[in-house]
Design a protein around this motif. Structure first.
Motif, PDB file in Angstrom:
ATOM      1  N   MET A  86     -11.022   4.453 -33.933  1.00 17.76           N
ATOM      2  CA  MET A  86     -10.497   3.238 -33.292  1.00 17.76           C
ATOM      3  C   MET A  86     -11.565   2.562 -32.449  1.00 17.76           C
ATOM      4  SD  MET A  86      -6.752   4.686 -32.281  1.00 17.76           S
ATOM      5  CE  MET A  86      -6.471   3.646 -30.874  1.00 17.76           C
ATOM      6  N   ALA A  87     -12.335   3.390 -31.728  1.00 19.13           N
ATOM      7  CA  ALA A  87     -13.398   2.815 -30.894  1.00 19.13           C
ATOM      8  C   ALA A  87     -14.456   2.159 -31.768  1.00 19.13           C
ATOM      9  CB  ALA A  87     -14.032   3.902 -30.025  1.00 19.13           C
ATOM     10  N   GLN A  88     -14.752   2.786 -32.895  1.00 20.74           N
ATOM     11  CA  GLN A  88     -15.754   2.211 -33.806  1.00 20.74           C
ATOM     12  C   GLN A  88     -15.267   0.905 -34.409  1.00 20.74           C
ATOM     13  OE1 GLN A  88     -16.862   5.196 -36.687  1.00 20.74           O
ATOM     14  NE2 GLN A  88     -18.864   5.313 -35.754  1.00 20.74           N
ATOM     15  N   ALA A  89     -13.956   0.843 -34.645  1.00 16.28           N
ATOM     16  CA  ALA A  89     -13.403  -0.373 -35.244  1.00 16.28           C
ATOM     17  C   ALA A  89     -13.604  -1.579 -34.333  1.00 16.28           C
ATOM     18  CB  ALA A  89     -11.922  -0.181 -35.540  1.00 16.28           C
ATOM     19  N   GLU A  90     -13.825  -1.293 -33.044  1.00 18.91           N
ATOM     20  CA  GLU A  90     -14.092  -2.375 -32.103  1.00 18.91           C
ATOM     21  C   GLU A  90     -15.457  -3.013 -32.373  1.00 18.91           C
ATOM     22  OE1 GLU A  90     -12.330  -3.663 -29.307  1.00 18.91           O
ATOM     23  OE2 GLU A  90     -10.729  -2.751 -30.499  1.00 18.91           O
ATOM     24  N   TYR A  91     -16.325  -2.220 -32.946  1.00 17.51           N
ATOM     25  CA  TYR A  91     -17.679  -2.724 -33.215  1.00 17.51           C
ATOM     26  C   TYR A  91     -17.927  -2.600 -34.710  1.00 17.51           C
ATOM     27  CZ  TYR A  91     -17.883  -1.798 -28.241  1.00 17.51           C
ATOM     28  OH  TYR A  91     -17.617  -1.759 -26.905  1.00 17.51           O
ATOM     29  N   ARG A  92     -17.223  -3.425 -35.462  1.00 18.13           N
ATOM     30  CA  ARG A  92     -17.267  -3.275 -36.912  1.00 18.13           C
ATOM     31  C   ARG A  92     -18.667  -3.443 -37.466  1.00 18.13           C
ATOM     32  NH1 ARG A  92     -12.625  -6.987 -38.866  1.00 18.13           N
ATOM     33  NH2 ARG A  92     -13.212  -7.755 -36.816  1.00 18.13           N
ATOM     34  N   LEU A  93     -19.408  -4.369 -36.873  1.00 17.59           N
ATOM     35  CA  LEU A  93     -20.750  -4.633 -37.370  1.00 17.59           C
ATOM     36  C   LEU A  93     -21.608  -3.369 -37.283  1.00 17.59           C
ATOM     37  CD1 LEU A  93     -22.159  -7.196 -38.444  1.00 17.59           C
ATOM     38  CD2 LEU A  93     -23.333  -7.284 -36.259  1.00 17.59           C
ATOM     39  N   ASN A  94     -21.466  -2.664 -36.154  1.00 19.15           N
ATOM     40  CA  ASN A  94     -22.203  -1.415 -35.993  1.00 19.15           C
ATOM     41  C   ASN A  94     -21.818  -0.413 -37.057  1.00 19.15           C
ATOM     42  OD1 ASN A  94     -23.757  -2.066 -33.879  1.00 19.15           O
ATOM     43  ND2 ASN A  94     -22.642  -0.888 -32.353  1.00 19.15           N
ATOM     44  N   PHE A  95     -20.528  -0.386 -37.346  1.00 14.41           N
ATOM     45  CA  PHE A  95     -20.042   0.563 -38.338  1.00 14.41           C
ATOM     46  C   PHE A  95     -20.698   0.291 -39.687  1.00 14.41           C
ATOM     47  CE2 PHE A  95     -17.009   2.048 -41.508  1.00 14.41           C
ATOM     48  CZ  PHE A  95     -16.717   3.312 -41.041  1.00 14.41           C
ATOM     49  N   PHE A  96     -20.683  -0.984 -40.096  1.00 12.93           N
ATOM     50  CA  PHE A  96     -21.227  -1.305 -41.409  1.00 12.93           C
ATOM     51  C   PHE A  96     -22.739  -1.155 -41.448  1.00 12.93           C
ATOM     52  CE2 PHE A  96     -17.134  -3.599 -41.787  1.00 12.93           C
ATOM     53  CZ  PHE A  96     -16.635  -2.809 -42.805  1.00 12.93           C
ATOM     54  N   SER A  97     -23.382  -1.453 -40.323  1.00 10.05           N
ATOM     55  CA  SER A  97     -24.828  -1.276 -40.366  1.00 10.05           C
ATOM     56  C   SER A  97     -25.170   0.207 -40.396  1.00 10.05           C
ATOM     57  CB  SER A  97     -25.507  -1.985 -39.204  1.00 10.05           C
ATOM     58  OG  SER A  97     -24.894  -1.635 -38.009  1.00 10.05           O
TER      59      SER A  97
END
Lengths: 275, 266, 322
Positions: free
Chosen positions: A30-41
């Motif tokens: 959930m916390a990662q979903a806040e920073y989706r761009l970070n997740f995809f990168s």
């Protein structure tokens, strides 16, 4: 206390820890979903590294010769195992690598006072799935392809044995690669050590059989990184002696105990930061 | 020219400040070399094997020992700073000063490379020297000279390449994370892991046209003695050609991006 | 409930000369220095009592609380908290108390606070019903009911601190350690947190140790105060009685129509300030009537006030004295 209540308590403890693990995973996601761009990168960077690993596969298949007594198809199984394991290791890696920061900034304080194993919380508090996805996909595809191409049998024994050694590799990864990060309790900066450990991990990019005899012994018995990604494949190819079979399952237990001992020492040594 | 010498020196001092970080990252450079050394030895040295991929065993070992260091040397790093400049408006401080942005980063890049160049080149000298004795292959002084020339050009070429990529920040705000991916892919494409020539005729032909190979594989191949005099000269010519082309593209992108940056209000 | 005896904690640290030369020298020989953060501290807290721990920065307040909650091992001395030795870190003990540190947070930054509460529910193994009751009662009392589903990073500092306190109370601890819970907050938020603590304690009779920079927190909440300076207890008692301990003095301020001659004031007591026509004197309480009548006859006094010495100043005197 009779046996029955003891077991029900144990069961309760187990389900509690399992629930906590689930919560940590859910919250991290959930916390990662806040920073989706970070997740995809995270995914794309990992894909870049995957390309490096796959270039080894290409070199081996292009050369088309047996290496260390293994056919290219068999080597593909080893590299696939290595890639899959890398993905699994990367799930807990953020927890490991943020440990030194937690020690330095003293955010450990709020965890020590919780009635749950501190090592458990530190190991699984930050879970990251972004790097698992590409690695697990590529790893499994390589293992299945190699297995099929090499014409290896698909029996209950071969598959369950392979999975058993995969699991033992996961446990060994946890203990073996948490150990260097624990040094942050004593050292101001353990960046160098962390970097060397990461580099040691990459030795598994190739099956251990290509390395010299002494290196193989070192990597199997002293610093048993080779067990992690080689033993599933070696078991499949029937290359493990009874002694190595035993050692492959005993080493994770041994190193887990060592890891626990060092951890409890480390926490005793902890001097909380910030006043 | 004096101010660019100053920028060069600043870059040098900065790199000296972070020398320990650099030493640690050297280690991550040495481990793949060990792995690849064992891999190639296992492939070439097994009984009855005849490997036909355009490299002799000696050349492949020399390549393995050198390529990792070369790719570490030419690699960028400033693209993150450019992205920061554009994203957070730090660019303005360059615009009001009488400096040329691209030149500023070029000299700062060169300055930062000095300590690593000293270490990496001595590493290359030691490893190839030892390997040369062990494998009984002598590297001719002419090749060393050509290697150094092409290395300098490779450094410049890679700067131009990364500068063009960094210009992308004008159009997409947060690309800093993408740079990580790009630089890894570039290391592979430039032959920093394995020579591109290994991967079949199509890959080889394409890679000899694209600029990437000329940042790592080309200088390394010169050192291994694999290339003829003609191939070396034409390779250097292609390096120069790409540099001119990329400088042109880079300044074009810079002008276009800057217009966008200014019209967006800095 | 809490007994602390001769508690001492030393920190080791090393000096390092600057520069590369210093770094190299450091590799071979380091000079070890010892700082006594807490020196021979003893005090007792009764069940249900609330005490304030007061002291300047670096006095050892936080270190003391950390030892009492088992985060740090002491160098020597002993402590019992509800019969437990804190640094044995027994799970049973951890369920009994809670610690809130103003400068550290346990909430997940990117998630709503209620998620962190739920995590604590699972960690402390609390039944669903009890958990719901606690949340609804405390969120009402803290006035954060509407904020439970807002991400922590979007909350104001004051709101965040309320959430931190709520998170610490989910398992209904019998003992509560509060380390600077109002640090950096505006006056209204401080007031709200004080009010909450007072009413919560009245209802649940929780034993509380509170440290704070703000005198007001201690004055309003704690009938008893332990003052620590340089790691040592320098005062243990009520804040109001402090003045008596300090020599039982009164402060006398006079305003005259003509400038005062300093020499004529000196025999009466300590001159705190003298500014043209206005002067402040400190005099012993039992001399008050005598001194004031003589001053009134001696000087052309226009205005005359007698006050107690402010608590802040008495405390500051404690800080300086030892």
């Amino acid at each position: 206390m009779n046996v029955k209540t003891y077991f029900s308590k144990l069961l309760h403890r187990f389900t509690r820890y399992f629930r906590l693990l689930f919560l940590f995973a859910k919250f991290s996601l959930m916390a990662q979903a806040e920073y989706r761009l970070n997740f995809f990168s995270g995914v794309t960077v990992e894909c870049g590294y995957l390309l490096v690993k796959l270039s080894y596969v290409a070199v081996v298949t292009m050369a088309g010769v047996n290496i260390g007594g293994l056919s290219p198809d068999e080597i593909v199984i080893f590299i696939g195992t290595y890639i899959l394991m890398t993905g699994i290791y990367m799930v807990v890696y953020p927890s490991f690598s943020s440990l030194s920061q937690k020690v330095r900034e003293g955010s450990l304080d709020m965890l020590i006072v919780k009635p749950v194993s501190l090592q458990f919380m530190l190991s699984f508090q930050n879970i990251d799935f972004s790097m698992l996805i590409p690695n697990a996909a590529a790893g499994i595809i390589l293992i299945v392809t190699g297995w099929y191409q090499a014409g290896l049998p698909v029996t209950l024994v071969s598959v369950s044995g392979f999975i058993l050694f995969l699991l033992s590799g996961v446990f060994l990864t946890y203990s073996l690669f948490l150990l260097p990060h624990l040094l942050c309790f004593w050292l101001v900066s353990n960046r160098g050590i962390a970097e060397i450990t990461a580099a040691v991990w990459d030795f598994n990019n190739m099956p251990q059989l290509i390395y010299g005899k002494w290196m193989q012994r070192l990597g199997t018995f002293i610093l048993p990184v080779f067990i992690i990604t080689n033993f599933p494949g070696l078991f499949l190819l029937d290359r493990l002696t009874p002694f190595l079979l035993f050692w492959g399952l005993a080493a994770p237990v041994l190193f887990f105990i060592l890891c626990r001992l060092v951890f409890s020492r480390a926490v005793k040594h902890y001097t909380s930061a910030g006043g | 020219m004096n101010k660019y010498r100053c920028i060069f020196q600043m870059g040098l001092e900065y790199a000296l400040e972070y020398r320990f970080d650099f030493l640690f990252s050297m280690i991550s450079c040495i481990f793949p070399i060990i792995i690849q050394f064992f891999l190639w030895s296992a492939i070439y040295l097994q009984p009855g094997a005849s490997i036909d991929n355009g490299y002799t065993y000696e050349q492949m070992i020399l390549y393995t020992l050198t390529a990792g260091f070369v790719s570490k040397l030419v690699i960028g790093g400033f693209e993150y700073e450019i992205n920061e400049d554009i994203k957070n408006g730090g660019l303005n401080k360059y615009l009001i000063r009488p400096v040329h942005y691209m030149r500023y980063y070029f000299f700062s890049f060169l300055g930062k490379k000095v300590p690593s160049a000293v270490i990496l080149l001595s590493a290359v000298a030691i490893t190839t020297g030892v390997a040369g004795i062990a494998l009984k292959t002598a590297i001719s002084p002419v090749h060393i000279l050509f290697f150094l020339v092409s290395l300098v050009l490779a450094l410049i070429l890679n700067f131009c390449l990364m500068f063009c990529i960094a210009m992308y920040s004008f159009w997409v705000t947060d690309v800093s994370k993408l740079f990580g991916t790009i630089s890894i892919v570039l290391v592979v494409l430039s032959g920093g892991v394995f020579p591109m020539d290994l991967f079949g005729n199509v890959v080889r032909t394409v890679s000899h046209i694209l600029p990437f190979c000329y940042t790592t594989q080309f200088p390394t191949d010169i050192l291994t003695g694999r290339l003829s005099q003609n191939a070396i000269v034409s390779g250097i010519a292609i390096q120069l050609l790409w540099i001119v082309l990329l400088v042109f593209i880079g300044s074009l992108l810079w002008k276009k991006g800057l217009k966008r940056f200014i019209s967006a209000g800095g | 409930m809490i007994q602390v005896e001769h508690l001492t904690r030393n920190f080791e640290y090393y000096t390092k000369a600057t520069g590369l030369k210093g770094s190299v020298k450091n590799l071979f020989h380091r000079e070890k220095l010892i700082k006594e953060a807490v020196k021979d501290v003893s005090f007792c807290v009764e069940k249900g009592e609330i005490i304030g721990l007061l002291g300047p920065n670096g006095a050892g307040k936080t270190t003391t609380l950390k030892m009492l909650s088992g985060i740090l091992f002491p160098s020597s001395g002993s402590a019992r908290v509800d019969g437990f030795i804190p640094w044995e870190r027994k799970d049973e003990f951890k369920r009994k108390f809670s610690i809130v540190m103003g400068q550290k947070n346990q909430l997940w930054w990117d998630l709503p606070a209620c998620d962190s509460f739920y995590l604590n529910k699972c960690i402390f193994d609390i039944s669903d019903g009890e958990y719901r009751r606690t949340i609804s009662e405390l969120s009402e009392l803290l006035d954060v009911k509407d904020l439970l589903n807002v991400q922590v990073r979007r909350l104001s500092l004051g709101e965040r601190m309320k959430m931190e306190i709520l998170a610490a109370l989910i398992h209904r601890p019998e003992i509560l350690f509060l380390d600077e819970p109002t640090i950096g907050l505006d006056l209204i938020s401080q007031q709200k947190i004080r009010e909450f603590l007072r009413s919560y304690r009245e209802e649940h009779h929780t034993t509380i140790i509170l440290t704070s920079h703000y005198m007001k927190d201690i004055e309003e909440l704690c009938p008893r105060t332990v003052i620590i300076n340089h790691g040592q207890v320098v005062y243990d008692g009520g804040l109001l009685e402090m003045n008596r301990v300090m020599g039982d003095k009164k402060r006398l301020t006079i305003k005259t129509s003509a400038p005062i001659d300093p020499s004529c004031l000196a025999p009466f007591g300590t001159v705190c300030s003298l500014n043209g026509c206005q002067a402040t004197l400190e005099i012993a309480r039992n001399n008050l009537t005598q001194v004031s009548s003589r001053l009134l006859s001696l000087l052309p006094v226009e205005d005359f006030t007698v006050t107690d010495i402010p608590i802040e100043e008495s405390v500051a005197l404690f800080y300086q004295n030892r």
